[in-house]
Design a protein around this motif. Structure first.
Motif, PDB file in Angstrom:
ATOM      1  N   SER A 139       0.852  -1.190   0.000  1.00 13.42           N
ATOM      2  CA  SER A 139       0.000   0.000   0.000  1.00 13.42           C
ATOM      3  C   SER A 139       0.884   1.235   0.000  1.00 13.42           C
ATOM      4  CB  SER A 139      -0.894   0.010   1.247  1.00 13.42           C
ATOM      5  OG  SER A 139      -1.742  -1.127   1.248  1.00 13.42           O
ATOM      6  N   PRO A 140       0.355   2.373  -0.485  1.00 14.92           N
ATOM      7  CA  PRO A 140       1.166   3.599  -0.502  1.00 14.92           C
ATOM      8  C   PRO A 140       1.592   4.007   0.900  1.00 14.92           C
ATOM      9  CG  PRO A 140      -0.849   3.861  -1.796  1.00 14.92           C
ATOM     10  CD  PRO A 140      -0.981   2.575  -1.046  1.00 14.92           C
ATOM     11  N   ALA A 141       2.781   4.635   0.976  1.00 15.09           N
ATOM     12  CA  ALA A 141       3.256   5.157   2.259  1.00 15.09           C
ATOM     13  C   ALA A 141       2.591   6.507   2.514  1.00 15.09           C
ATOM     14  CB  ALA A 141       4.773   5.307   2.223  1.00 15.09           C
ATOM     15  N   ALA A 142       2.657   6.956   3.765  1.00 15.72           N
ATOM     16  CA  ALA A 142       2.053   8.240   4.122  1.00 15.72           C
ATOM     17  C   ALA A 142       2.976   9.401   3.788  1.00 15.72           C
ATOM     18  CB  ALA A 142       1.718   8.257   5.608  1.00 15.72           C
ATOM     19  N   GLU A 143       4.187   9.107   3.331  1.00 18.33           N
ATOM     20  CA  GLU A 143       5.180  10.142   3.064  1.00 18.33           C
ATOM     21  C   GLU A 143       4.845  10.900   1.777  1.00 18.33           C
ATOM     22  OE1 GLU A 143       9.974  10.464   2.083  1.00 18.33           O
ATOM     23  OE2 GLU A 143       9.072   8.543   2.626  1.00 18.33           O
ATOM     24  N   GLU A 144       4.741  12.198   1.903  1.00 18.96           N
ATOM     25  CA  GLU A 144       4.427  13.039   0.754  1.00 18.96           C
ATOM     26  C   GLU A 144       5.681  13.246  -0.090  1.00 18.96           C
ATOM     27  OE1 GLU A 144       3.754  17.692   0.442  1.00 18.96           O
ATOM     28  OE2 GLU A 144       2.067  16.720   1.478  1.00 18.96           O
ATOM     29  N   ILE A 145       5.566  12.969  -1.400  1.00 14.73           N
ATOM     30  CA  ILE A 145       6.728  13.154  -2.275  1.00 14.73           C
ATOM     31  C   ILE A 145       6.614  14.434  -3.089  1.00 14.73           C
ATOM     32  CG2 ILE A 145       5.776  11.696  -4.133  1.00 14.73           C
ATOM     33  CD1 ILE A 145       8.648  10.847  -4.767  1.00 14.73           C
ATOM     34  N   ILE A 146       5.391  14.787  -3.499  1.00 14.38           N
ATOM     35  CA  ILE A 146       5.195  16.021  -4.277  1.00 14.38           C
ATOM     36  C   ILE A 146       3.927  16.731  -3.814  1.00 14.38           C
ATOM     37  CG2 ILE A 146       4.334  16.800  -6.536  1.00 14.38           C
ATOM     38  CD1 ILE A 146       6.537  15.702  -7.905  1.00 14.38           C
ATOM     39  N   SER A 147       4.042  18.040  -3.716  1.00 12.47           N
ATOM     40  CA  SER A 147       2.870  18.879  -3.460  1.00 12.47           C
ATOM     41  C   SER A 147       2.832  19.948  -4.544  1.00 12.47           C
ATOM     42  CB  SER A 147       2.965  19.536  -2.079  1.00 12.47           C
ATOM     43  OG  SER A 147       1.891  20.445  -1.894  1.00 12.47           O
ATOM     44  N   VAL A 148       1.749  19.985  -5.284  1.00 14.20           N
ATOM     45  CA  VAL A 148       1.544  20.997  -6.317  1.00 14.20           C
ATOM     46  C   VAL A 148       0.503  21.979  -5.789  1.00 14.20           C
ATOM     47  CG1 VAL A 148       0.706  21.417  -8.657  1.00 14.20           C
ATOM     48  CG2 VAL A 148       2.157  19.429  -8.192  1.00 14.20           C
ATOM     49  N   GLU A 149       0.870  23.265  -5.769  1.00 12.74           N
ATOM     50  CA  GLU A 149       0.021  24.267  -5.136  1.00 12.74           C
ATOM     51  C   GLU A 149      -0.358  25.377  -6.127  1.00 12.74           C
ATOM     52  OE1 GLU A 149       2.357  25.619  -1.871  1.00 12.74           O
ATOM     53  OE2 GLU A 149       2.615  23.601  -1.029  1.00 12.74           O
ATOM     54  N   HIS A 150      -1.630  25.415  -6.480  1.00  8.56           N
ATOM     55  CA  HIS A 150      -2.209  26.507  -7.286  1.00  8.56           C
ATOM     56  C   HIS A 150      -1.422  26.765  -8.573  1.00  8.56           C
ATOM     57  CE1 HIS A 150      -4.811  27.189  -3.884  1.00  8.56           C
ATOM     58  NE2 HIS A 150      -3.756  27.345  -3.103  1.00  8.56           N
ATOM     59  N   LEU A 151      -1.162  25.707  -9.292  1.00  7.61           N
ATOM     60  CA  LEU A 151      -0.393  25.801 -10.533  1.00  7.61           C
ATOM     61  C   LEU A 151      -1.232  26.476 -11.623  1.00  7.61           C
ATOM     62  CD1 LEU A 151       2.486  24.817 -11.182  1.00  7.61           C
ATOM     63  CD2 LEU A 151       1.469  22.795 -12.228  1.00  7.61           C
ATOM     64  N   CYS A 152      -0.649  27.488 -12.281  1.00  2.00           N
ATOM     65  CA  CYS A 152      -1.317  28.195 -13.371  1.00  2.00           C
ATOM     66  C   CYS A 152      -0.360  28.317 -14.557  1.00  2.00           C
ATOM     67  CB  CYS A 152      -1.737  29.605 -12.934  1.00  2.00           C
ATOM     68  SG  CYS A 152      -2.971  29.630 -11.622  1.00  2.00           S
ATOM     69  N   GLY A 153      -0.957  28.397 -15.758  1.00  2.00           N
ATOM     70  CA  GLY A 153      -0.156  28.503 -16.973  1.00  2.00           C
ATOM     71  C   GLY A 153      -0.372  27.293 -17.860  1.00  2.00           C
ATOM     72  N   ASN A 154      -0.049  27.416 -19.162  1.00  2.00           N
ATOM     73  CA  ASN A 154      -0.199  26.314 -20.117  1.00  2.00           C
ATOM     74  C   ASN A 154      -1.629  25.782 -20.151  1.00  2.00           C
ATOM     75  OD1 ASN A 154       0.768  24.472 -22.067  1.00  2.00           O
ATOM     76  ND2 ASN A 154       1.154  22.891 -20.537  1.00  2.00           N
ATOM     77  N   GLY A 155      -2.582  26.698 -19.999  1.00  2.00           N
ATOM     78  CA  GLY A 155      -3.985  26.301 -20.022  1.00  2.00           C
ATOM     79  C   GLY A 155      -4.568  25.958 -18.664  1.00  2.00           C
ATOM     80  N   LEU A 156      -3.736  25.950 -17.611  1.00  2.00           N
ATOM     81  CA  LEU A 156      -4.214  25.645 -16.258  1.00  2.00           C
ATOM     82  C   LEU A 156      -4.560  26.941 -15.529  1.00  2.00           C
ATOM     83  CD1 LEU A 156      -1.615  22.942 -15.109  1.00  2.00           C
ATOM     84  CD2 LEU A 156      -3.694  22.649 -16.472  1.00  2.00           C
ATOM     85  N   THR A 157      -5.616  26.889 -14.721  1.00  2.00           N
ATOM     86  CA  THR A 157      -6.028  28.071 -13.965  1.00  2.00           C
ATOM     87  C   THR A 157      -5.875  27.879 -12.458  1.00  2.00           C
ATOM     88  OG1 THR A 157      -8.324  27.287 -14.065  1.00  2.00           O
ATOM     89  CG2 THR A 157      -7.629  28.870 -15.736  1.00  2.00           C
ATOM     90  N   ASP A 158      -5.965  26.641 -11.985  1.00  2.00           N
ATOM     91  CA  ASP A 158      -5.767  26.389 -10.550  1.00  2.00           C
ATOM     92  C   ASP A 158      -5.692  24.885 -10.324  1.00  2.00           C
ATOM     93  OD1 ASP A 158      -5.536  26.489  -7.841  1.00  2.00           O
ATOM     94  OD2 ASP A 158      -7.601  27.127  -7.448  1.00  2.00           O
ATOM     95  N   VAL A 159      -4.482  24.359 -10.265  1.00  2.00           N
ATOM     96  CA  VAL A 159      -4.298  22.924 -10.071  1.00  2.00           C
ATOM     97  C   VAL A 159      -3.470  22.687  -8.816  1.00  2.00           C
ATOM     98  CG1 VAL A 159      -3.198  20.833 -10.980  1.00  2.00           C
ATOM     99  CG2 VAL A 159      -4.515  22.313 -12.510  1.00  2.00           C
ATOM    100  N   SER A 160      -4.070  22.003  -7.858  1.00  2.00           N
ATOM    101  CA  SER A 160      -3.380  21.643  -6.613  1.00  2.00           C
ATOM    102  C   SER A 160      -3.642  20.170  -6.307  1.00  2.00           C
ATOM    103  CB  SER A 160      -3.882  22.490  -5.436  1.00  2.00           C
ATOM    104  OG  SER A 160      -3.641  23.864  -5.661  1.00  2.00           O
TER     105      SER A 160
END
Length: 499
Positions: free
Chosen positions: A253-274
């Protein structure tokens, strides 16, 4: 040969150095039927149709068309006998009009002058026959992929095709375009056209075909009436074993350890991706075409720049301004289009696998041949890439094995996060299962996968969580115990309120 048989292959053998692509294949195709040809990648489907179109010559055996027997075809001879193939890669010129493409190389002339009006009118006749609203004067580059494919069909009809071969025709199409294509296929059948239909999608095979021929390892296994069989039987005949489960079980099963956090990504057609990704998980990305899934992957891998937002990896903000910078951060991308973006088809398997790590395998500008060979061979074994030689050109491999080569290239770079964009597009059921097992083994080894897929069943079968995008923003995240097609589609169909 029976009077209803329009095309027959008799004892066809095609051998290449170290491999038998077709092993004494005998089958017939009846006039006016839709005859499906199925089999795993590498089963011999492509080689058989290339023998039929004159792209390759059989080592032995004969091909009969309307009772005329041939030991081999040239492309010209094949076309003269009414055989035309439509491949996944279209043979169209974007800067030319629809009518000019339809009559490319066969322009209608008045004396020495090309008669554009006659070509326009003839193209319009074909579109009227098919009840299609396509302007013959439109530039092909302005058409969608689905309509470009319909232009290919019109081109075949302009050549008086009587046997139409369709190779994975729905692979690049939207659902609406697929529906249009199906209606055209049915109409062609009504007009007496014989169609050989090649697809990995079982629902299409059972919706359209009259009979199904199964190939495995270059050998014809069986031809069966579609109404007398079912999906499970066809899959068993294709792979030589029963696939009791489409998706293999994972041991961790997946571990609880966070490897990546994407916060409010904008640009290239994206307006708010987290979103967040955790170590050892497969995070699924769902959404309709244009939702922002691939665009997010492009920014994570440094192909496109972000306008704003943060990407934090292993607790540290990263700035992947180029693919090289992304690789240095431990990110790899297996792209959607493996032939154009993932592999160098004209190079060997060995060269492709070590391409991303040549700096590590070189000294003073020279490649260390022993390490290069050892590295590529180790990944060939790990991923079970089927080939007689590591010097085999990638373009000669089946789709599933090409995909494995692309994955091997990035595994050699030892990334922490592997982005897999449509990882099983265009490959068969058996090869899909192998890719799924590989994905599971990677996360069991501690890798993390971001999987983008248009196949809902695949996302539900493989992902630990699913992030859903619509119009360049995240509209929902669904946990595994809440997976439901209706819920995911509801999020995927959310439309932003217009101000």
């Amino acid at each position: 040969m029976e009077s209803s048989v329009i095309l027959q292959f008799d004892d066809i053998v095609k051998s290449y150095p170290g491999v038998v692509a077709l092993n004494h294949v005998t089958l017939d195709v009846r006039k006016g039927e839709i005859h499906a040809l199925v089999g795993e990648n590498g089963a011999g489907k492509s080689t058989l149709i290339k023998c039929c179109t004159g792209a390759v010559s059989p080592t032995s055996g004969t091909i009969s068309v309307n009772g005329k027997i041939f030991s081999s075809f040239t492309p010209k001879l094949s076309a003269e006998n009414g055989i035309v193939a439509i491949y996944q890669e279209f043979n169209l010129v974007g800067e030319m009009s629809v009518a000019e493409n339809i009559f490319l190389g066969r322009a209608i002339r008045k004396g020495i002058i090309v008669d554009k009006k006659a070509m326009h009118d003839k193209a319009q006749e074909i579109f009227d026959l098919l009840s299609l609203k396509i302007n013959p004067g439109e530039l092909v580059k302005n058409l969608t992929v689905g309509y470009q494919q319909l232009v290919e069909i019109a081109k075949a009809l302009s050549q008086n095709a009587r046997i139409l071969i369709m190779d994975e025709p729905t692979a690049p199409l939207t659902k609406k375009e697929v529906d249009i294509l199906f209606s055209i296929v049915e109409k062609l059948k009504e007009h007496g056209m014989t169609i050989i239909y090649i697809s990995h999608r079982m629902d299409e095979i059972f919706k359209l075909s009259d009979r199904i021929t199964i190939l495995r390892d270059g050998t014809k296994i069986k031809t069966i009436d579609t109404k007398d069989t079912n999906v499970d039987e066809i899959i068993k005949l294709m792979v030589g074993r029963a696939l009791n489960e489409k998706f293999p079980k994972r041991n961790t099963s997946p571990a609880a350890e966070e490897i990546i956090s994407v916060e409010h990504l904008c640009g290239n057609g994206l307006t708010d991706v987290s979103f967040k990704i955790y170590s050892g998980e497969i995070l699924g990305f769902a959404g309709l075409i244009g939702s922002g899934r691939t665009e997010t992957a492009q920014m994570l891998f440094g192909i496109k720049r972000k306008n704003s937002g943060r990407i934090v990896m292993n607790g540290k903000e990263i700035f992947p301004k180029s693919p090289r910078k992304a690789m240095e951060c431990g990110i790899a991308l297996v792209p959607e289009d493996r032939k154009q973006q993932g592999a160098l088809l004209g190079m060997s398997i060995r060269s492709n696998i070590t391409l991303a790590v040549l700096h590590r395998l070189s000294s003073l500008g020279l490649i260390k041949k022993r390490e290069d060979k050892t590295t590529s061979e180790s990944f060939r074994e790990k991923l079970n890439i089927k080939t007689p030689s590591m010097e085999q050109l990638v373009k000669n491999l089946s789709g599933g094995n090409q995909q494995k080569v692309v994955v091997a290239k990035w595994l050699a770079a030892n990334p922490d996060l592997i982005i897999m964009d449509e990882p099983t597009r265009g490959i068969d059921v058996g090869a899909k299962y192998e890719i799924y097992k590989l994905m599971n083994s990677l996360v069991e080894e501690g890798k993390t996968i971001l999987m983008i897929s248009s196949e809902m069943e695949e996302l539900i079968g493989m992902a630990d969580r699913i992030v859903v995008l619509s119009e360049g923003r995240v509209t929902g995240t669904v946990a595994k115990d809440c997976f439901c097609q209706e819920t995911i589609m509801k999020y995927a169909s959310q439309v932003r309120d217009k101000e």
